[in-house]
Motif scaffolding. Structure first.
Motif, PDB file in Angstrom:
ATOM      1  N   ALA A 142      15.152   7.340   1.461  1.00  0.00           N
ATOM      2  CA  ALA A 142      15.310   8.228   2.605  1.00  0.00           C
ATOM      3  C   ALA A 142      15.446   9.691   2.187  1.00  0.00           C
ATOM      4  O   ALA A 142      15.047  10.591   2.919  1.00  0.00           O
ATOM      5  CB  ALA A 142      16.529   7.804   3.425  1.00  0.00           C
ATOM      6  N   VAL A 143      16.018   9.949   1.004  1.00  0.00           N
ATOM      7  CA  VAL A 143      16.126  11.350   0.573  1.00  0.00           C
ATOM      8  C   VAL A 143      14.944  11.757  -0.313  1.00  0.00           C
ATOM      9  O   VAL A 143      15.008  12.740  -1.041  1.00  0.00           O
ATOM     10  CB  VAL A 143      17.456  11.627  -0.178  1.00  0.00           C
ATOM     11  CG1 VAL A 143      18.641  11.470   0.757  1.00  0.00           C
ATOM     12  CG2 VAL A 143      17.599  10.719  -1.401  1.00  0.00           C
ATOM     13  N   GLY A 144      13.876  11.000  -0.248  1.00  0.00           N
ATOM     14  CA  GLY A 144      12.664  11.390  -0.968  1.00  0.00           C
ATOM     15  C   GLY A 144      12.443  10.636  -2.260  1.00  0.00           C
ATOM     16  O   GLY A 144      11.540  10.976  -3.022  1.00  0.00           O
ATOM     17  N   GLY A 145      13.251   9.626  -2.488  1.00  0.00           N
ATOM     18  CA  GLY A 145      13.111   8.853  -3.712  1.00  0.00           C
ATOM     19  C   GLY A 145      11.788   8.093  -3.776  1.00  0.00           C
ATOM     20  O   GLY A 145      11.259   7.663  -2.745  1.00  0.00           O
ATOM     21  N   TYR A 146      11.275   7.947  -4.961  1.00  0.00           N
ATOM     22  CA  TYR A 146      10.001   7.271  -5.258  1.00  0.00           C
ATOM     23  C   TYR A 146       8.789   8.015  -4.702  1.00  0.00           C
ATOM     24  O   TYR A 146       7.662   7.579  -4.872  1.00  0.00           O
ATOM     25  CB  TYR A 146      10.005   5.805  -4.784  1.00  0.00           C
ATOM     26  CG  TYR A 146      10.905   4.936  -5.650  1.00  0.00           C
ATOM     27  CD1 TYR A 146      10.520   4.598  -6.944  1.00  0.00           C
ATOM     28  CD2 TYR A 146      12.133   4.504  -5.193  1.00  0.00           C
ATOM     29  CE1 TYR A 146      11.355   3.837  -7.758  1.00  0.00           C
ATOM     30  CE2 TYR A 146      12.973   3.737  -5.993  1.00  0.00           C
ATOM     31  CZ  TYR A 146      12.575   3.409  -7.271  1.00  0.00           C
ATOM     32  OH  TYR A 146      13.391   2.658  -8.071  1.00  0.00           O
ATOM     33  N   SER A 147       9.025   9.147  -3.997  1.00  0.00           N
ATOM     34  CA  SER A 147       7.878   9.913  -3.507  1.00  0.00           C
ATOM     35  C   SER A 147       7.169  10.620  -4.655  1.00  0.00           C
ATOM     36  O   SER A 147       5.950  10.798  -4.627  1.00  0.00           O
ATOM     37  CB  SER A 147       8.333  10.944  -2.476  1.00  0.00           C
ATOM     38  OG  SER A 147       8.907  10.269  -1.382  1.00  0.00           O
ATOM     39  N   SER A 148       7.960  11.031  -5.668  1.00  0.00           N
ATOM     40  CA  SER A 148       7.324  11.664  -6.825  1.00  0.00           C
ATOM     41  C   SER A 148       6.411  10.672  -7.528  1.00  0.00           C
ATOM     42  O   SER A 148       5.321  11.016  -7.988  1.00  0.00           O
ATOM     43  CB  SER A 148       8.383  12.164  -7.805  1.00  0.00           C
ATOM     44  OG  SER A 148       9.158  13.168  -7.217  1.00  0.00           O
ATOM     45  N   MET A 149       6.864   9.421  -7.597  1.00  0.00           N
ATOM     46  CA  MET A 149       6.022   8.397  -8.236  1.00  0.00           C
ATOM     47  C   MET A 149       4.727   8.232  -7.459  1.00  0.00           C
ATOM     48  O   MET A 149       3.640   8.175  -8.035  1.00  0.00           O
ATOM     49  CB  MET A 149       6.783   7.072  -8.304  1.00  0.00           C
ATOM     50  CG  MET A 149       5.938   5.957  -8.898  1.00  0.00           C
ATOM     51  SD  MET A 149       6.660   4.330  -8.644  1.00  0.00           S
ATOM     52  CE  MET A 149       6.220   4.014  -6.946  1.00  0.00           C
ATOM     53  N   VAL A 150       4.872   8.177  -6.098  1.00  0.00           N
ATOM     54  CA  VAL A 150       3.681   7.997  -5.264  1.00  0.00           C
ATOM     55  C   VAL A 150       2.730   9.172  -5.465  1.00  0.00           C
ATOM     56  O   VAL A 150       1.526   8.996  -5.618  1.00  0.00           O
ATOM     57  CB  VAL A 150       4.092   7.849  -3.785  1.00  0.00           C
ATOM     58  CG1 VAL A 150       2.867   7.897  -2.892  1.00  0.00           C
ATOM     59  CG2 VAL A 150       4.857   6.556  -3.591  1.00  0.00           C
ATOM     60  N   LYS A 151       3.321  10.378  -5.534  1.00  0.00           N
ATOM     61  CA  LYS A 151       2.499  11.579  -5.725  1.00  0.00           C
ATOM     62  C   LYS A 151       1.705  11.486  -7.033  1.00  0.00           C
ATOM     63  O   LYS A 151       0.507  11.752  -7.082  1.00  0.00           O
ATOM     64  CB  LYS A 151       3.425  12.803  -5.760  1.00  0.00           C
ATOM     65  CG  LYS A 151       2.723  14.122  -5.958  1.00  0.00           C
ATOM     66  CD  LYS A 151       3.737  15.253  -5.882  1.00  0.00           C
ATOM     67  CE  LYS A 151       3.125  16.581  -6.312  1.00  0.00           C
ATOM     68  NZ  LYS A 151       4.165  17.611  -6.438  1.00  0.00           N
ATOM     69  N   VAL A 152       2.417  11.050  -8.080  1.00  0.00           N
ATOM     70  CA  VAL A 152       1.773  10.947  -9.390  1.00  0.00           C
ATOM     71  C   VAL A 152       0.656   9.902  -9.363  1.00  0.00           C
ATOM     72  O   VAL A 152      -0.459  10.125  -9.842  1.00  0.00           O
ATOM     73  CB  VAL A 152       2.833  10.604 -10.459  1.00  0.00           C
ATOM     74  CG1 VAL A 152       2.191  10.093 -11.718  1.00  0.00           C
ATOM     75  CG2 VAL A 152       3.685  11.825 -10.761  1.00  0.00           C
ATOM     76  N   THR A 161       0.840  -1.199   0.000  1.00  0.00           N
ATOM     77  CA  THR A 161       0.000   0.000   0.000  1.00  0.00           C
ATOM     78  C   THR A 161       0.872   1.244   0.000  1.00  0.00           C
ATOM     79  O   THR A 161       2.046   1.210   0.355  1.00  0.00           O
ATOM     80  CB  THR A 161      -0.881   0.066   1.267  1.00  0.00           C
ATOM     81  OG1 THR A 161      -0.005   0.052   2.396  1.00  0.00           O
ATOM     82  CG2 THR A 161      -1.842  -1.089   1.344  1.00  0.00           C
ATOM     83  N   VAL A 162       0.258   2.349  -0.371  1.00  0.00           N
ATOM     84  CA  VAL A 162       0.939   3.636  -0.348  1.00  0.00           C
ATOM     85  C   VAL A 162       1.330   3.973   1.094  1.00  0.00           C
ATOM     86  O   VAL A 162       2.394   4.528   1.362  1.00  0.00           O
ATOM     87  CB  VAL A 162       0.021   4.716  -0.955  1.00  0.00           C
ATOM     88  CG1 VAL A 162       0.628   6.097  -0.786  1.00  0.00           C
ATOM     89  CG2 VAL A 162      -0.238   4.417  -2.419  1.00  0.00           C
ATOM     90  N   GLU A 163       0.453   3.607   2.035  1.00  0.00           N
ATOM     91  CA  GLU A 163       0.721   3.908   3.457  1.00  0.00           C
ATOM     92  C   GLU A 163       1.977   3.176   3.915  1.00  0.00           C
ATOM     93  O   GLU A 163       2.808   3.730   4.637  1.00  0.00           O
ATOM     94  CB  GLU A 163      -0.462   3.497   4.342  1.00  0.00           C
ATOM     95  CG  GLU A 163      -1.699   4.361   4.183  1.00  0.00           C
ATOM     96  CD  GLU A 163      -2.399   4.157   2.840  1.00  0.00           C
ATOM     97  OE1 GLU A 163      -2.402   2.996   2.331  1.00  0.00           O
ATOM     98  OE2 GLU A 163      -2.902   5.140   2.269  1.00  0.00           O
ATOM     99  N   ALA A 164       2.098   1.936   3.498  1.00  0.00           N
ATOM    100  CA  ALA A 164       3.267   1.151   3.901  1.00  0.00           C
ATOM    101  C   ALA A 164       4.542   1.799   3.385  1.00  0.00           C
ATOM    102  O   ALA A 164       5.561   1.846   4.079  1.00  0.00           O
ATOM    103  CB  ALA A 164       3.155  -0.279   3.372  1.00  0.00           C
ATOM    104  N   PHE A 165       4.454   2.348   2.183  1.00  0.00           N
ATOM    105  CA  PHE A 165       5.627   3.026   1.625  1.00  0.00           C
ATOM    106  C   PHE A 165       5.963   4.260   2.459  1.00  0.00           C
ATOM    107  O   PHE A 165       7.116   4.521   2.792  1.00  0.00           O
ATOM    108  CB  PHE A 165       5.365   3.422   0.165  1.00  0.00           C
ATOM    109  CG  PHE A 165       6.468   4.253  -0.429  1.00  0.00           C
ATOM    110  CD1 PHE A 165       7.635   3.658  -0.862  1.00  0.00           C
ATOM    111  CD2 PHE A 165       6.341   5.644  -0.512  1.00  0.00           C
ATOM    112  CE1 PHE A 165       8.670   4.435  -1.384  1.00  0.00           C
ATOM    113  CE2 PHE A 165       7.372   6.415  -1.036  1.00  0.00           C
ATOM    114  CZ  PHE A 165       8.536   5.805  -1.472  1.00  0.00           C
ATOM    115  N   GLY A 166       4.916   5.010   2.815  1.00  0.00           N
ATOM    116  CA  GLY A 166       5.121   6.210   3.624  1.00  0.00           C
ATOM    117  C   GLY A 166       5.776   5.879   4.953  1.00  0.00           C
ATOM    118  O   GLY A 166       6.672   6.590   5.406  1.00  0.00           O
ATOM    119  N   GLU A 167       5.327   4.780   5.559  1.00  0.00           N
ATOM    120  CA  GLU A 167       5.913   4.375   6.845  1.00  0.00           C
ATOM    121  C   GLU A 167       7.386   4.038   6.681  1.00  0.00           C
ATOM    122  O   GLU A 167       8.218   4.432   7.491  1.00  0.00           O
ATOM    123  CB  GLU A 167       5.175   3.148   7.398  1.00  0.00           C
ATOM    124  CG  GLU A 167       3.867   3.499   8.079  1.00  0.00           C
ATOM    125  CD  GLU A 167       3.006   2.255   8.291  1.00  0.00           C
ATOM    126  OE1 GLU A 167       3.573   1.131   8.344  1.00  0.00           O
ATOM    127  OE2 GLU A 167       1.771   2.415   8.378  1.00  0.00           O
TER     128      GLU A 167
END
Lengths: 436, 619
Positions: B158-168, B9-15
């Motif tokens: 940790a430096v924000g990687g894959y967060s852009s993908m999640v955002k998209v 899940t997206v939540e699991a990624f955020g955690e």
């Protein structure tokens, strides 16, 4: 008793440069039947021809050999000249020591010997020639072309365009030959169907061309101008006028599959067990997937250091890709090689930065030291040296890799030392990997 | 250490991201060792291993030693940076390892002998950010350079990687993503500079039951290694960019096409693919969003023409890499006849940061027509060779002198070659040119993929043109006539000129042939092949004339036209050249000036490269 004159032409430097004309003349003078033998700068010139005609009259010659250019060039000239002074023109023959000899060779001694042979053969021919008288016979103005591949088709069309009737005979049921099986043609990579199909239509439309397909030549008799040819049309049990080419009869034929199953010999039968195992490990995961060929070939090359021919045949069978395509791919890409390579592979980067900083001097030095050119392997299979496209280590230029180890800021002296290092390491501890 | 469990899940990624971020202590000491080719050649692997061993030995195994992607300053490798301060050590050898751990890591002291000294001002610099080579750069694509370990996906997350993908995936519709790319003004970094957003839109709108995206990592331009270093040091940024692109376009499958000459990039990307798979960031139903996308890596096999998109696709399909006529463009009919979008490595790597920081931010960098930054490989006869990232619009002079530190051995700059074999040579007089897509083309060059090769007065421009055409005759696929035959003929003429056998009308014939080849070749390889010849004739016609008329090579390069000699005033009689000469052509007493016998000399150049006093000259 034959009285033969031999006339050797220099053709300026054309013949004289590569053939010692005087020596040939001297040699010919010794041959049985030869009574006079001379050489001259240009036999076809007026003074040259006069030498021959004078000799025919003064020496009572019964035959002449002119050793000069091709008969296509001057046979008619010399025969006409000889006839004027009363020699039967068919007792004059030409030995072609220009196109067939001086122009084709680079060794003067051997070329001269060959010219002697050619002259001797012609002297023997003239000794056996009989005086002939030309006669006129009626000729059937009709041409037969055998084989309706692209060459036969074009020949038939050209002859028809010149106004003659043509009989075009083809063994197969369809015209087109090999051209019909090609995709593109060398060297222009033109679409071969675009070349072939309009011509196929043209032969059908021409009222000068009579086409026999599925027919073979049984017998050829007669002579030039009046040949008699027996053509056997094979039974096809099809009325060509009604056939639309739908192919149904071919598909439904009961005996077709019985006769046309070719015997396939699999390369797998002759591969040794080790190679088969290695290749299966590479091929099994790739089977049935798209776009795997490059990767498979890379794995095969990694395993064998090159692409063995049988391995490629096996890849072809297992992946069901035509061997020709695999071969083409293997030849196209620089990374693949079809020859076994040496134990140590030395690559000199050819990137721009490396070039500016003297990579070509390194290439020269390796060539000198190893005695091979780039892409080659030393006879003892120790070293292969290759020029390779930019390795992306431009900041360290010039770059050389020895067995995949990068060496930067390379100089000729450093490179030769590295080579020595490998050789001595190999000599003392053959099991040790060459140091980087 | 996190256990590698698939995130559903997206939540699991955020955690996970929070966990990794919190675990990072910004004050923690980290030793970062550059692990890319340049530093590797100079022994960085051994240095990194020794540092790991040393921190353990000195009881500080809490200090991680990270082998990172290219730091850029290849000239001075191996490079070691001590974080968080950013203490910059260069040319680090095994002998320095103990001192680094003892004095700097534990003692907090600086070791002056390892610092960078500007050869011109003699000033020493302590921090990476102060070194002139870095100070003028602006790092967008390479913003994590030297800070994260490319082998660890966790560092990237940790430096924000894959967060852009999640955002998209969670907040944006595909059209919005494309709109964002269009507004950012990002243009293709492979060379031609086609607007990326527009390209994606074409592919999005194309009809097809299946669509593909491709990353062009066939960086074939000799003298360029930016893409190689990005793939090695920032593999996840490329992957994330492709994931975003796939979502925007509607692609389900992608290919990374990487040239086989880049083993480090291949290894790094292969590892990144595995990691992304294991975390569920690639594959079926990514993070439970219903979006599925898979990627695989294809190794090239050493064919320059495969950088051309239609040839590249043929190669992926397992065919001979020969290009085909466009249209149809790949966006309509690409891989296996399906709509396909191809972008260059650096283009893909730009995508996540644009999504993260917004199109407006990205568009604020660069010039009117070219937005963002460009990574260049600055190589050749320049003092500071390496990888540089600068905003579009910086002048060549700033790049060569301020960042590159000027020309080696204080020689004179002659030209800068851009754009590889398709590009041109920009002469010294145009050094104030602002580097962007359009300005370079106006000057007869080309952005290309970003190789900047600096040439000094000892470079022969005719030889440079000959070199590029030799490369292109080798690499021409042979499909179309103008390229196969025309480039070959031009090369023959250049060979002749370099051999001192040039004819008076050679320049005119070259110009005429160039026009034909340019106009009538099938793909860009042939279409741009005459550029090196055209630009060198345009700016350096006098050198051509010197070769043809005077039989002289002003650069001292063309073997047939030069002679080696020893300058008696400069020669110290060290005997080094005499020892190395394979022909024994150099003789002389020790400590006395030597002489060179030109009869024996084979012009191998060994004496020239060996002489420490620059006493060997060519004329």
């Amino acid at each position: 008793m034959a009285r033969i004159g031999v006339f050797i032409c220099w053709c300026g430097a054309n013949i004289a440069e590569m053939v010692d004309a005087a020596a040939v003349a001297e040699y010919a003078g010794q041959l049985p039947g030869v009574v006079v033998s001379k050489d001259y700068r240009y036999m076809c010139s007026d003074p040259g021809q006069r030498i021959m005609t004078d000799s025919i009259q003064e020496d009572n010659l019964t035959g002449v050999v002119v050793a000069s250019c091709s008969p296509r060039m001057h046979e008619a000239t010399f025969r006409k000249t000889a006839a004027i002074v009363g020699l039967n023109p068919y007792t004059l023959e030409m030995a072609n020591i220009r196109e067939h000899c001086s122009w084709a060779h680079t060794d003067r001694g051997q070329a001269t010997e060959k010219a002697k042979d050619l002259v001797r053969m012609m002297v023997e021919k003239v000794r056996r020639n009989q005086p002939l008288e030309p006669v006129r016979v009626p000729v059937t103005q009709r041409v037969m072309v055998i084989g309706a591949g692209i060459a036969g088709i074009q020949a038939a069309l050209d002859v028809a365009a010149a106004g003659h009737e043509v009989v075009l005979v083809e063994r197969e049921p369809s015209v087109g030959g090999h051209m019909a099986q090609l995709d593109e043609t060398f060297p222009t990579l033109d679409c071969s169907q675009c070349i072939l199909t309009p011509r196929m239509v043209d032969i059908m439309q021409s009222d000068k061309i009579k086409l026999y397909t599925y027919a073979e030549i049984d017998e050829v008799g007669g002579y030039i101008g009046n040949f008699e040819v027996k053509v056997r049309k094979k039974a096809r049990s099809v009325d060509i006028d009604k056939c639309t080419g739908c192919g149904d009869c071919y598909n439904y034929c009961l005996s077709r599959n019985k006769i046309s199953i070719p015997v396939i010999v699999s390369v797998a039968d002759r591969l040794d067990a080790d190679m088969k195992k290695t290749l299966d490990e590479i091929l099994d995961p790739a089977a049935g997937r798209r776009g795997v060929l490059l990767g498979v070939l890379q794995d095969v090359q990694d395993a064998y250091n090159y692409l063995p021919a049988d391995a490629l045949r096996y890849v072809s069978e297992k992946l069901n890709i035509p061997f020709s395509r695999i071969y083409g791919v293997a030849r196209f890409y620089n990374a693949f090689t079809l020859e076994p390579r040496g134990e140590h592979i030395i690559r000199v980067c050819q990137g721009t930065a490396c070039h500016l900083k003297g990579a070509s001097l390194l290439v020269d030095a390796l060539g000198r030291e190893l005695g091979i050119r780039d892409g080659e392997t030393t006879k003892d299979m120790q070293f292969t040296f290759e020029r390779v496209n930019c390795l992306g280590a431009c900041a360290m230029s010039p770059v050389v890799t020895i067995d995949d180890q990068y060496h930067g800021q390379m100089t000729t002296a450093k490179l030769l030392k590295a080579l020595e290092g490998i050789e001595s390491a190999d000599a003392s501890r053959p099991e040790m990997e060459a140091a980087g | 250490m996190t256990t590698l469990t698939r995130l559903d899940t997206v939540e699991a990624f955020g955690e996970l991201r929070e966990f990794l971020r919190l675990r990072q202590d910004p004050r923690q000491t980290v030793i970062s060792v550059c692990g890319f080719t340049g530093c590797k050649v100079n022994g960085s692997d051994a240095v990194a291993e020794a540092l790991k061993e040393e921190v353990r030995k000195q009881g500080r195994d809490d200090v991680p030693v990270k082998v990172t992607g290219c730091h850029g300053f290849c000239e001075k490798g191996p490079l070691v940076v001590i974080l968080p301060q950013g203490i910059f050590y260069q040319k680090v050898g095994l002998k320095d390892v103990e001192a680094i751990v003892e004095k700097t890591v534990i003692g907090g002291e600086i070791i002056p002998s390892l610092l960078y000294t500007d050869p011109r001002t003699k000033e020493q610099y302590k921090l990476e950010s102060e070194v002139p080579f870095y100070a003028k750069q602006e790092r967008v694509v390479c913003r994590h350079s030297g800070k994260i370990d490319a082998a660890r996906i966790e560092d990237y997350i940790a430096v924000g990687g894959y967060s852009s993908m999640v955002k998209v995936l969670t907040e944006m519709a595909p059209e919005e993503v494309i709109d964002e790319m269009k507004r950012s003004g990002l243009r293709g970094r492979g060379g031609a500079g086609f607007p990326t957003g527009k390209k994606w839109e074409f592919c999005r709108m194309a009809e097809g039951d299946e669509k593909f995206i491709v990353c062009n990592g066939d960086e074939g331009d000799p003298g360029a290694f930016m893409d190689g270093s990005i793939m090695d040091g920032h593999p996840h940024a490329v992957l994330e960019g492709m994931l975003i692109g796939a979502y925007a376009i509607g692609a389900t499958h992608g290919y990374l096409y990487v040239r086989t000459e880049y083993p480090l990039a291949i290894r790094s990307l292969t590892r990144a693919l595995e990691q992304a798979h294991d975390y569920g960031l690639l594959g079926e139903n990514i993070l439970g969003t219903g979006f599925s996308f898979d990627l695989e890596l294809t190794r090239g096999a050493g064919a320059f023409v495969c950088g051309e998109e239609t040839a590249l696709m043929a190669s992926i399909e397992g065919n001979i890499g020969s290009p085909r006529q466009r249209p149809p463009f790949p966006a309509v009919s690409g891989l296996w006849g399906k709509p396909t979008n191809i972008n260059n490595v650096e283009t893909w790597a730009n995508v996540p940061v644009i999504i993260d920081r917004g199109a407006e931010w990205f568009a604020s960098i660069g010039t009117e027509g070219s937005k963002g930054t460009k990574v260049f490989s600055l190589v050749g006869k320049v003092n500071n060779t390496g990888l540089v990232e600068v905003p579009m619009g910086m002048t060549l002079r700033e790049i060569v002198y301020d960042i590159g530190g000027g020309i080696q051995k204080g020689r004179k700059l002659k030209a800068v070659q851009t754009g590889g074999p398709s590009g041109g040579c920009i002469p010294e007089s145009l050094m104030d040119l602002r580097v962007d897509f359009d300005e370079l083309v106006k000057a007869g060059g080309m952005m290309g993929s970003g190789g900047l090769i600096v040439m000094d007065e000892r470079t022969c421009m005719v030889d440079v043109a000959r070199y590029f055409l030799e490369f292109l005759t080798d690499e021409s696929c042979g499909k179309c006539n103008p390229c196969r035959e025309g480039v070959q003929q031009m090369h023959n003429i250049l060979e002749r000129i370099c051999a001192g056998e040039g004819k008076d009308d050679d320049i005119d014939i070259l110009l005429e042939l160039a026009e034909y080849v340019k106009d009538s070749s099938l793909c860009a390889l042939g279409g741009t092949a005459p550029n090196p010849v055209l630009s060198t004739i345009k700016h350096f016609r006098d050198e051509y004339e010197a070769h043809i008329r005077d039989h002289k090579c002003p650069g001292g390069v063309c073997k047939a036209l030069i002679q080696y000699g020893i300058n008696a005033d400069a020669c110290k009689g060290c005997e080094r050249c005499a020892k190395e000469c394979p022909q024994d052509a150099i003789t002389g007493e020790k400590k006395q000036p030597h002489t060179l016998d030109r009869e024996k000399c084979i012009k191998c150049g060994v004496c020239f490269e060996t002489c420490p006093f620059d006493a060997v000259y060519t004329e």
